[in-house]
Design a protein around this motif. Structure first.
Motif, PDB file in Angstrom:
ATOM      1  N   GLU A  65      10.029   4.425  -3.486  1.00 47.01           N
ATOM      2  CA  GLU A  65       8.760   3.982  -4.096  1.00 47.01           C
ATOM      3  C   GLU A  65       8.262   2.740  -3.360  1.00 47.01           C
ATOM      4  OE1 GLU A  65       9.207   3.418  -8.271  1.00 47.01           O
ATOM      5  OE2 GLU A  65       9.897   5.464  -8.634  1.00 47.01           O
ATOM      6  N   PRO A  66       7.662   2.928  -2.183  1.00 50.66           N
ATOM      7  CA  PRO A  66       7.193   1.765  -1.402  1.00 50.66           C
ATOM      8  C   PRO A  66       6.153   0.954  -2.175  1.00 50.66           C
ATOM      9  CG  PRO A  66       6.355   3.827  -0.481  1.00 50.66           C
ATOM     10  CD  PRO A  66       7.344   4.205  -1.522  1.00 50.66           C
ATOM     11  N   LYS A  67       6.231  -0.359  -2.008  1.00 51.49           N
ATOM     12  CA  LYS A  67       5.354  -1.262  -2.764  1.00 51.49           C
ATOM     13  C   LYS A  67       4.020  -1.523  -2.076  1.00 51.49           C
ATOM     14  CE  LYS A  67       9.196  -3.810  -4.890  1.00 51.49           C
ATOM     15  NZ  LYS A  67       9.822  -5.154  -5.032  1.00 51.49           N
ATOM     16  N   ALA A  68       3.916  -1.138  -0.809  1.00 50.57           N
ATOM     17  CA  ALA A  68       2.709  -1.429  -0.028  1.00 50.57           C
ATOM     18  C   ALA A  68       2.031  -0.143   0.417  1.00 50.57           C
ATOM     19  CB  ALA A  68       3.083  -2.272   1.185  1.00 50.57           C
ATOM     20  N   ALA A  69       0.845  -0.280   0.988  1.00 48.88           N
ATOM     21  CA  ALA A  69       0.200   0.805   1.738  1.00 48.88           C
ATOM     22  C   ALA A  69       0.595   0.620   3.190  1.00 48.88           C
ATOM     23  CB  ALA A  69      -1.312   0.738   1.572  1.00 48.88           C
ATOM     24  N   PHE A  70       0.508   1.698   3.977  1.00 47.80           N
ATOM     25  CA  PHE A  70       1.003   1.589   5.350  1.00 47.80           C
ATOM     26  C   PHE A  70       0.366   2.639   6.250  1.00 47.80           C
ATOM     27  CE2 PHE A  70       3.879   3.722   2.440  1.00 47.80           C
ATOM     28  CZ  PHE A  70       3.980   5.002   2.982  1.00 47.80           C
ATOM     29  N   ALA A  71       0.417   2.367   7.555  1.00 45.05           N
ATOM     30  CA  ALA A  71      -0.154   3.274   8.556  1.00 45.05           C
ATOM     31  C   ALA A  71       0.493   3.010   9.902  1.00 45.05           C
ATOM     32  CB  ALA A  71      -1.669   3.081   8.661  1.00 45.05           C
ATOM     33  N   SER A 348      -3.906  -5.579  -5.707  1.00 43.31           N
ATOM     34  CA  SER A 348      -4.930  -4.531  -5.790  1.00 43.31           C
ATOM     35  C   SER A 348      -4.642  -3.329  -4.893  1.00 43.31           C
ATOM     36  CB  SER A 348      -6.295  -5.119  -5.429  1.00 43.31           C
ATOM     37  OG  SER A 348      -6.268  -5.641  -4.105  1.00 43.31           O
ATOM     38  N   VAL A 349      -3.523  -3.373  -4.171  1.00 37.02           N
ATOM     39  CA  VAL A 349      -3.225  -2.314  -3.192  1.00 37.02           C
ATOM     40  C   VAL A 349      -2.584  -1.106  -3.867  1.00 37.02           C
ATOM     41  CG1 VAL A 349      -1.783  -1.752  -1.178  1.00 37.02           C
ATOM     42  CG2 VAL A 349      -3.026  -3.908  -1.247  1.00 37.02           C
ATOM     43  N   ARG A 350      -2.959   0.080  -3.421  1.00 38.43           N
ATOM     44  CA  ARG A 350      -2.353   1.327  -3.887  1.00 38.43           C
ATOM     45  C   ARG A 350      -0.950   1.452  -3.279  1.00 38.43           C
ATOM     46  NH1 ARG A 350      -5.506   5.843  -1.703  1.00 38.43           N
ATOM     47  NH2 ARG A 350      -3.926   7.102  -2.752  1.00 38.43           N
ATOM     48  N   ALA A 351       0.059   1.121  -4.061  1.00 35.04           N
ATOM     49  CA  ALA A 351       1.430   1.184  -3.572  1.00 35.04           C
ATOM     50  C   ALA A 351       1.759   2.607  -3.127  1.00 35.04           C
ATOM     51  CB  ALA A 351       2.393   0.740  -4.662  1.00 35.04           C
ATOM     52  N   GLY A 352       2.323   2.731  -1.934  1.00 36.32           N
ATOM     53  CA  GLY A 352       2.733   4.033  -1.421  1.00 36.32           C
ATOM     54  C   GLY A 352       1.645   4.812  -0.710  1.00 36.32           C
ATOM     55  N   ALA A 353       0.441   4.220  -0.590  1.00 39.43           N
ATOM     56  CA  ALA A 353      -0.646   4.921   0.112  1.00 39.43           C
ATOM     57  C   ALA A 353      -0.307   5.037   1.594  1.00 39.43           C
ATOM     58  CB  ALA A 353      -1.966   4.183  -0.081  1.00 39.43           C
ATOM     59  N   ASN A 354      -0.180   6.264   2.086  1.00 38.55           N
ATOM     60  CA  ASN A 354       0.142   6.513   3.498  1.00 38.55           C
ATOM     61  C   ASN A 354      -1.139   6.919   4.210  1.00 38.55           C
ATOM     62  OD1 ASN A 354       1.098   7.255   5.990  1.00 38.55           O
ATOM     63  ND2 ASN A 354       2.619   8.704   5.243  1.00 38.55           N
ATOM     64  N   GLY A 380     -13.999   0.288  15.195  1.00 36.13           N
ATOM     65  CA  GLY A 380     -13.063   0.515  14.100  1.00 36.13           C
ATOM     66  C   GLY A 380     -13.755   0.869  12.806  1.00 36.13           C
ATOM     67  N   ASN A 381     -13.009   1.506  11.923  1.00 36.22           N
ATOM     68  CA  ASN A 381     -13.519   1.913  10.614  1.00 36.22           C
ATOM     69  C   ASN A 381     -12.686   1.269   9.513  1.00 36.22           C
ATOM     70  OD1 ASN A 381     -15.605   3.928  11.372  1.00 36.22           O
ATOM     71  ND2 ASN A 381     -13.858   4.968  12.301  1.00 36.22           N
ATOM     72  N   SER A 382     -13.367   0.807   8.470  1.00 35.42           N
ATOM     73  CA  SER A 382     -12.662   0.228   7.334  1.00 35.42           C
ATOM     74  C   SER A 382     -11.874   1.305   6.597  1.00 35.42           C
ATOM     75  CB  SER A 382     -13.652  -0.431   6.371  1.00 35.42           C
ATOM     76  OG  SER A 382     -12.980  -0.815   5.180  1.00 35.42           O
ATOM     77  N   ARG A 383     -10.665   0.949   6.208  1.00 35.21           N
ATOM     78  CA  ARG A 383      -9.810   1.850   5.416  1.00 35.21           C
ATOM     79  C   ARG A 383      -9.617   1.305   4.004  1.00 35.21           C
ATOM     80  NH1 ARG A 383      -9.668   6.456   8.548  1.00 35.21           N
ATOM     81  NH2 ARG A 383      -9.854   5.748  10.714  1.00 35.21           N
ATOM     82  N   LEU A 384     -10.520   0.419   3.592  1.00 31.47           N
ATOM     83  CA  LEU A 384     -10.361  -0.284   2.320  1.00 31.47           C
ATOM     84  C   LEU A 384     -10.300   0.671   1.130  1.00 31.47           C
ATOM     85  CD1 LEU A 384     -10.129  -3.286   1.462  1.00 31.47           C
ATOM     86  CD2 LEU A 384     -12.549  -3.194   0.847  1.00 31.47           C
ATOM     87  N   LYS A 385     -11.143   1.703   1.135  1.00 33.89           N
ATOM     88  CA  LYS A 385     -11.169   2.628  -0.009  1.00 33.89           C
ATOM     89  C   LYS A 385      -9.849   3.373  -0.163  1.00 33.89           C
ATOM     90  CE  LYS A 385     -16.164   3.307  -0.051  1.00 33.89           C
ATOM     91  NZ  LYS A 385     -17.288   4.223   0.303  1.00 33.89           N
ATOM     92  N   GLN A 386      -9.147   3.594   0.960  1.00 33.92           N
ATOM     93  CA  GLN A 386      -7.862   4.279   0.887  1.00 33.92           C
ATOM     94  C   GLN A 386      -6.731   3.337   0.457  1.00 33.92           C
ATOM     95  OE1 GLN A 386      -8.980   5.678   5.067  1.00 33.92           O
ATOM     96  NE2 GLN A 386      -7.247   7.001   4.579  1.00 33.92           N
ATOM     97  N   ILE A 387      -6.970   2.028   0.614  1.00 36.31           N
ATOM     98  CA  ILE A 387      -5.930   1.040   0.363  1.00 36.31           C
ATOM     99  C   ILE A 387      -5.995   0.450  -1.044  1.00 36.31           C
ATOM    100  CG2 ILE A 387      -5.162  -1.286   1.033  1.00 36.31           C
ATOM    101  CD1 ILE A 387      -6.083  -0.542   3.916  1.00 36.31           C
ATOM    102  N   ILE A 388      -7.225   0.186  -1.513  1.00 32.61           N
ATOM    103  CA  ILE A 388      -7.392  -0.516  -2.786  1.00 32.61           C
ATOM    104  C   ILE A 388      -7.428   0.480  -3.960  1.00 32.61           C
ATOM    105  CG2 ILE A 388      -8.909  -2.094  -4.083  1.00 32.61           C
ATOM    106  CD1 ILE A 388      -7.501  -3.404  -1.692  1.00 32.61           C
TER     107      ILE A 388
END
Length: 389
Positions: A65-71, A348-354, A380-388
């Motif tokens: 259960e990762p606590k952060a978003a990642f890429a 505010s981050v979606r934990a586990g968002a890959n 570059g493109n913002s990935r904010l909607k996928q992260i928050i």
């Protein structure tokens, strides 16, 4: 509402060869995996955030259960050095690599430099920084001639003993070189390399200073500062961007100092970005093929990470990334063309968002700007909607 982002670059912590790595002589490079093979490697806190959940990272078990978003991010620019990597993070695509000099600098460059400084040049070829002062330091002390050398990177390095050329004078010579090295010879960095000691036991000092070429386009730093946000640069960030778009520079001596300054910044009231570079991974361990030293340095960062996390406020984001690779286990002592990690943590981050594999480092810069409500004018493109959330 106070908003802050802490963007930490673990200098050279790549996570595996990019598809075009063979073109750079880096097929099979994987900096993180090389370090993870050493018994000194312990990164339980980064593991909890999700570092080992990133695409292609298999050197340690993934967190359930990762606590952060990642890429995983791929470099769109041509090159694999510090300047190009950081510029791309900040939104610049560099389709042409900065010039390198495997045979040393041309006569016209050296002649112009000697004319300006009034000092002769020694060496003028690619060299290890520790070996060049061992091999040329004695002659430098006897003659006052400057030791000029380069590496596989786009750099013009000047080494001088502090008793012969005090650091401030060496910096003046670097500025002269920076004025000469423009256009086709516009190297990424002119670097002052002061040293002390007696032959043959010379050691480099912490008075290194980088004089970078100015970024050719607008960066996220320009957009943030122009919009009234703070841009705090910890470590060599100020040097890399030639001070452009930065509101305050905080110099550091090493990784430990950089980490302490970052922890201090979490206790400070500001609105905007704290951009941190931790250079020892690259400078002390990657370039010297020191797998154990690199593993220990990563473990130390991980050990201190809870102190950084503890200082985060409700609207803060922590982003941890890199700028290229420098696999300490390969025969090469050069940087390596690798993917970089991007780990994003906060309330505010979606934990586990890959976010999977993204096409450019510049998605970091675009996301940073978007978080502050600024429309990105960069690659570059913002990935904010996928992260928050």
């Amino acid at each position: 509402m106070e908003k802050r982002i802490f963007l930490i670059v673990l200098d050279s912590v790549g996570i595996g060869a990019e598809p075009d790595a063979a073109e750079y002589g880096d097929e099979g490079s994987n900096t993180l995996a090389a370090c993870a093979s050493n018994p000194q490697f312990h990164m339980p806190n980064m593991q909890k955030l999700g570092l080992f959940n990133i695409d292609g990272v298999t050197c340690r078990p993934a967190a359930a259960e990762p606590k952060a978003a990642f890429a995983r991010l791929q470099e769109i620019s041509k090159g694999k050095d510090t300047t190009i990597g950081h510029w791309e993070i900040a939104g610049i695509n560099s389709p042409k690599p900065l010039p390198t000099y495997p045979n040393g600098f041309p006569k016209e460059v050296i002649h112009a430099f000697e004319e300006k400084t009034g000092r002769r040049v020694l060496c003028n070829k690619p060299y290890s920084g520790t070996e060049v002062i061992r091999d040329y330091g004695k002659e430098h002390l006897e003659t006052g001639a400057l030791i000029v050398y380069t590496s596989a990177d786009s750099v013009f390095q000047i080494a001088a003993h502090e008793s012969i050329v005090p650091p401030e004078e060496l910096y003046r010579y670097c500025r002269m070189a920076r004025d000469i090295l423009t256009g086709e010879h516009g190297v990424g960095r002119v670097i002052a390399r002061p040293f002390v000691g007696e032959y043959p036991n010379f050691t480099r000092t912490s008075n290194r200073h980088d004089f970078s070429i100015e970024p050719p386009k607008t960066t996220m730093l320009n957009q943030l500062s122009q919009s009234g946000y703070d841009v705090l640069a910890v470590g060599k960030i100020n040097d890399i961007f030639a001070g452009k778009g930065i509101t305050e520079a905080i110099r550091t001596k090493n990784n430990a100092d950089g980490i302490e300054r970052t922890i201090e910044m979490t206790q400070r009231d500001f609105q905007g970005l704290c951009f941190v570079n931790l250079v020892d991974f690259d400078m002390l361990y990657g370039h010297r093929n020191d797998v154990e030293g690199y593993a220990k340095a990563l473990s130390y960062f991980d050990q201190k990470l809870p102190e950084i996390l503890k200082g985060l406020r409700p609207n803060d984001l922590l982003m941890i990334t890199a700028d290229h690779g420098c696999d300490p286990s390969t025969p090469s002592t050069d940087h390596s063309r690798e993917y970089i990690p991007w780990v994003i943590y906060g309330n505010s981050v979606r934990a586990g968002a890959n976010l999977g594999t993204l096409p450019t480092f510049a998605d970091i810069g675009a996301t940073v700007l978007d978080y502050f409500g600024i429309k990105p004018e960069i690659t570059g493109n913002s990935r904010l909607k996928q992260i928050i959330k």
